[in-house]
Design an enzyme around this catalytic site. Structure first.
Site, mmCIF file in Angstrom:
data_model
loop_
_atom_site.group_PDB
_atom_site.id
_atom_site.type_symbol
_atom_site.label_atom_id
_atom_site.label_comp_id
_atom_site.label_asym_id
_atom_site.label_seq_id
_atom_site.Cartn_x
_atom_site.Cartn_y
_atom_site.Cartn_z
ATOM 1 N N GLU A 1 0.849 -1.203 0.000
ATOM 2 C CA GLU A 1 0.000 0.000 0.000
ATOM 3 C C GLU A 1 0.875 1.241 0.000
ATOM 4 O OE1 GLU A 1 -2.567 -0.147 3.390
ATOM 5 O OE2 GLU A 1 -3.494 -2.020 2.754
ATOM 6 N N LYS B 1 2.201 4.616 1.519
ATOM 7 C CA LYS B 1 2.279 5.166 2.873
ATOM 8 C C LYS B 1 1.957 6.652 2.756
ATOM 9 C CE LYS B 1 5.124 5.218 7.001
ATOM 10 N NZ LYS B 1 4.707 6.540 7.395
ATOM 11 N N ASP C 1 1.321 10.405 3.550
ATOM 12 C CA ASP C 1 1.976 11.331 4.471
ATOM 13 C C ASP C 1 0.930 12.246 5.113
ATOM 14 O OD1 ASP C 1 4.028 12.440 5.823
ATOM 15 O OD2 ASP C 1 4.802 13.629 4.166
ATOM 16 N N TYR D 1 -7.447 2.424 5.615
ATOM 17 C CA TYR D 1 -6.585 1.284 5.277
ATOM 18 C C TYR D 1 -6.518 0.184 6.336
ATOM 19 C CZ TYR D 1 -3.417 4.392 7.874
ATOM 20 O OH TYR D 1 -2.881 5.227 8.798
ATOM 21 N N LYS E 1 10.532 3.260 3.792
ATOM 22 C CA LYS E 1 10.575 4.721 3.645
ATOM 23 C C LYS E 1 11.408 5.096 2.429
ATOM 24 C CE LYS E 1 8.788 6.665 7.536
ATOM 25 N NZ LYS E 1 9.444 7.269 8.643
ATOM 26 N N CYS F 1 40.699 37.105 3.937
ATOM 27 C CA CYS F 1 39.335 37.398 4.399
ATOM 28 C C CYS F 1 38.585 38.191 3.320
ATOM 29 C CB CYS F 1 39.390 38.200 5.693
ATOM 30 S SG CYS F 1 37.775 38.776 6.234
ATOM 31 N N CYS G 1 38.057 41.967 5.150
ATOM 32 C CA CYS G 1 39.155 42.882 5.491
ATOM 33 C C CYS G 1 40.425 42.585 4.701
ATOM 34 C CB CYS G 1 39.440 42.842 6.990
ATOM 35 S SG CYS G 1 40.196 41.292 7.523
ATOM 36 N N CYS H 1 39.525 34.257 10.081
ATOM 37 C CA CYS H 1 40.117 35.574 9.951
ATOM 38 C C CYS H 1 40.457 35.978 11.380
ATOM 39 C CB CYS H 1 39.118 36.568 9.348
ATOM 40 S SG CYS H 1 39.698 38.261 9.476
ATOM 41 N N CYS I 1 38.874 43.234 12.023
ATOM 42 C CA CYS I 1 38.022 42.889 10.872
ATOM 43 C C CYS I 1 36.607 43.408 11.113
ATOM 44 C CB CYS I 1 37.976 41.386 10.619
ATOM 45 S SG CYS I 1 36.839 40.960 9.256
HETATM 46 S S1 IVH Z 1 -1.187 0.537 8.651
HETATM 47 C C1 IVH Z 1 -1.420 -1.801 12.484
HETATM 48 N N1 IVH Z 1 -1.236 1.583 6.244
HETATM 49 O O1 IVH Z 1 2.136 5.286 8.833
HETATM 50 C C2 IVH Z 1 -1.315 -1.104 11.189
HETATM 51 N N2 IVH Z 1 -0.362 2.907 8.016
HETATM 52 O O2 IVH Z 1 4.673 4.838 10.242
HETATM 53 C C3 IVH Z 1 -1.311 0.350 11.336
HETATM 54 N N3 IVH Z 1 0.311 5.180 7.329
HETATM 55 O O3 IVH Z 1 0.807 5.285 12.077
HETATM 56 C C4 IVH Z 1 -0.958 1.217 10.210
HETATM 57 N N4 IVH Z 1 -0.242 4.984 5.201
HETATM 58 O O4 IVH Z 1 -0.267 6.859 10.294
HETATM 59 C C5 IVH Z 1 -0.903 1.772 7.544
HETATM 60 N N5 IVH Z 1 -1.385 2.396 4.068
HETATM 61 C C6 IVH Z 1 -1.063 2.587 5.347
HETATM 62 C C7 IVH Z 1 -0.525 3.802 5.805
HETATM 63 C C8 IVH Z 1 -0.178 3.919 7.155
HETATM 64 C C9 IVH Z 1 0.244 5.796 6.130
HETATM 65 C C10 IVH Z 1 0.859 5.797 8.551
HETATM 66 C C11 IVH Z 1 0.044 5.574 9.799
HETATM 67 C C12 IVH Z 1 0.989 4.880 10.757
HETATM 68 C C13 IVH Z 1 2.323 5.309 10.231
HETATM 69 C C14 IVH Z 1 3.429 4.357 10.637
#
Ligand code: IVH
Length: 662
Positions: free
Chosen positions: A108, A110, A112, A217, A305, A399, A402, A417, A422
């Site tokens: 999935e 992640k 932000d 999610y 990440k 420098c 100066c 310097c 200066c």
């Molecule tokens: S699953 C027990 N799925 O990432 C499972 N988290 O670094 C709980 N996050 O606290 C999280 N996208 O805020 C999950 N597709 C995704 C996510 C996701 C973003 C965030 C979430 C979590 C943090 C962990």
């Protein structure tokens, strides 16, 4: 105008919202939507007693709460472990296979943003909560209701808790920052801070104006619904009317995970929202159960990440600046470029060795990124893009201000310097002396010091206290009215009464920062006592090492410094510590605290001062030695680090409680 019509309108409009925002498949035109909405508003205004909680008119906000109620999560909201490269992903997979599991994984995006939990009773939305510390979150129902993709009613009348991420789209963040820029407000650094700041508002009108969105999610209790896999849980939540991410992909092995990561690593820039990685989850609920949890993370999931975003630009020049201590720093002048949300035109290159090690040449195409997502950093020169016209870096020998010859101490990397005359060093020293954390002289900013310095009204610290002699000349200057000069002279006079630590820090003794100055002022109580202290005595003080001790001894040994201090004494500048005495409090004594985010009840300076007063220390980075992290609004990565290390988190309320417990 009937109650039935009102219910009908609520249904039409909620359905239209769902089709438009969640499915992205509009079923009625904007004009029709507005027409129905206006009709509904009229009915609700005429019959406020009929108003329904699930009316779409509630989306516009308007509910203001006094403070955030706490919500204890029935099942803790856990965070995820992190992996950063292929090797770590393979290790994650191997740990799972060692348990005799041959997993299918759900990959999935992640998102932000910040995680939230939604609770529905009988299919109706009852609460929305933040994750908080995982066990206790904050009730943000009033703000969650403004998110158009959070349904008020599910398509089945069931009790259920679901979890997901609240986020702000790139477009909304850019528009918000445009507005903030126009109003001279600080810009929001990323989508996560922007989303977090928006849901932590007491007035839901603000969240409504921020156009937040969400992706759902996670279903914490899949078995209650007879669900056997995570992908089924996602399908089920989608069927209920919740917004689930279409990019999710089921894969059979590490190769599949790597493909997904590669694809979205390349295409993340095309997504309308920010992602900072990929989440990998074991699909089978039974296998998830078998793998279980650590205290903080599920063992069946992890977050990959992405490396910090790198952007290419041209290194137009390398210029040199002179600091207060005479230290020379090379700086990259860059073709302005947008990196992780802000425009970068300059980056420090630290010292000669740093530039030579990277073999940076003027005219090079370089990649830059924001270290820790904040400070811009030149990563490397793109050697393959060289044309042959690039100019190799040459450290300066004199420098830039100066012209004096520069020195480099043995074993050190920096050039200095050393010219006591200066002008730049002097000017930087004066700017430091009047600055907020030193003598805090209001109205004597950097530009004014520069003007007065160039006009030869001030060339050393004591001259500041003689500015009154030039009152007439000053008021004749363009841009300085009588009133502003009077205010300035008054502020200078007031500063004479400052407690010793401000003067001590302001003198600019090398290696004596604000905290050391304060500690020394409290310990020695007046400057004469400190000036008499021996090297041995100083090194016996905890936190004072040989470098600081030598620096202090050297500074006070110089006759020009002694003369200047005597002069200041004659001018009536206070040389004693007049601040509060330390009152040791067990909640703080010998403990180290880190503050992150924007505080609303106190200023950061107030909190730091109070902690020190109670015998504690503050630090800027979180480590295992940190006693607690104090978290304000929009906390940064320090908050995540604290959670990762299991360090106690204090809200401002907790802090207040602890202050009270004196
Ligand atoms: S699953 C027990 N799925 O990432 C499972 N988290 O670094 C709980 N996050 O606290 C999280 N996208 O805020 C999950 N597709 C995704 C996510 C996701 C973003 C965030 C979430 C979590 C943090 C962990």
């Amino acid at each position: 105008m009937s109650k039935e019509r009102m219910f009908e309108l609520i249904e039409i409009l909620n359905e239209a919202n769902y089709n438009y925002y969640v499915l992205d498949e509009p079923t009625i035109t904007d004009q029709e939507f507005d027409k129905y909405l206006r009709e509904l508003i009229t009915i609700e205004e005429t019959h406020p007693e009929w108003a329904q909680e699930d009316s779409p008119t509630k989306r516009v906000g308007g509910q203001v709460i006094e403070s955030f109620n706490k919500i204890i999560h029935d099942i803790p909201m856990l965070s995820l472990s992190n992996v950063f490269n292929e090797e770590e992903i393979r290790a994650f997979d191997e740990r799972i296979r060692k348990e005799g599991i041959n997993p299918q994984y759900m990959c999935e995006l992640k998102i932000d943003g910040l995680s939230m939990s939604l609770k529905y009773k009988d299919g109706k939305l009852v609460t929305g909560a933040t994750r908080g510390d995982g066990v206790t979150g904050e009730d943000i129902t009033h703000n969650v209701k403004t998110i158009k993709t959070v349904p008020f009613n599910l398509k089945e009348k069931i009790d259920i808790e679901v979890r997901g991420e609240i986020y702000m789209s790139k477009k909304t963040l850019a528009a918000l920052n445009e507005k903030r820029k126009a109003n001279n407000e600080p810009l929001l650094q990323n989508a996560r801070n922007a989303a977090a700041g928006s849901v932590r508002q007491l007035d839901s009108k603000i969240a409504a104006s921020r156009n937040l969105d969400c992706w759902i999610y996670h279903l914490p209790n899949p078995e209650d619904y007879g669900i056997k896999t995570h992908s089924e849980a996602i399908d089920y939540m989608k069927k209920l009317g919740l917004k689930t991410n279409p990019c999710n992909r089921l894969v059979d092995d590490v190769e599949g995970i790597l493909d997904f990561i590669k694809y979205y690593g390349e295409h993340r820039k095309d997504l309308p929202y920010d992602i900072d990685g990929v989440v990998i989850k074991v699909n089978s609920i039974e296998e998830q159960k078998k793998l279980g949890y650590t205290a903080k993370y599920p063992k069946w999931a992890t977050a990959y990440k992405f490396p910090a975003e790198e952007v290419l630009t041209k290194l137009k020049d390398i210029i040199f600046t002179v600091g207060r201590t005479g230290q020379i720093t090379p700086n990259a002048v860059l073709e302005p470029v947008l990196v992780a949300g802000s425009t970068i035109a300059r980056a420090t290159l630290h010292n000669e060795d740093y530039v030579l090690a990277k073999d940076l040449r003027i005219g090079d195409i370089v990649s830059i990124r924001k270290a820790g997502d904040v400070i811009p950093e030149v990563v490397e020169a793109k050697v393959e893009r060289r044309t042959g016209k690039e100019k190799p870096f040459q450290m300066i020998t004199n420098c830039p201000i100066c012209g004096d010859f520069l020195y480099k101490k043995e074993g050190q990397v920096d050039y200095y310097c050393m010219n006591p005359l200066c002008p730049k060093i002097h000017m930087e020293g004066l700017i430091h002396f009047v600055s907020r954390h030193a003598m805090n002289i209001d109205g004597l900013g950097e530009r004014i010091i520069e003007d007065f310095f160039n006009l030869k009204f001030i060339s050393k610290i004591s001259d500041i206290y003689h500015l009154d002699r030039h009152r007439d000349a000053l008021t004749d200057l363009e841009g300085y009215g009588e009133k502003s000069i009077d205010n300035l002279l008054n502020a200078i006079e007031v500063s004479k009464k400052n407690s010793l630590e401000r003067l001590l820090f302001g003198l600019g003794i090398p290696n004596v920062g604000e905290k050391t100055a304060k500690m020394l002022a409290q310990r020695y109580e007046n400057l004469d006592h400190l000036m008499e202290a021996s090297y041995e005595e100083l090194t016996n003080i905890p936190d004072v090492g040989p470098i600081i001790a030598k620096s202090i001894i050297d500074y006070f040994a110089k006759s020009e410094n002694q003369e200047e201090i005597n002069h200041l004494k004659e001018l009536g500048i206070n040389m004693t510590y007049t601040g509060p005495k330390i009152e040791v409090n067990d909640n703080f004594a010998n403990k180290t605290f880190v503050i992150t985010g924007t505080l609303t009840k106190y200023t950061r300076d107030e909190v730091e001062a109070k902690i020190e007063l109670l015998g504690g220390k503050t630090s800027s980075s979180v480590s295992r030695k940190t006693s607690a992290v104090i978290v304000g609004e929009n906390p940064g990565s320090k908050y995540d680090k604290a959670q990762e290390l299991g360090i106690p988190i204090w809200s401002e309320d907790d802090l207040e409680e602890n202050f009270k417990g004196m």
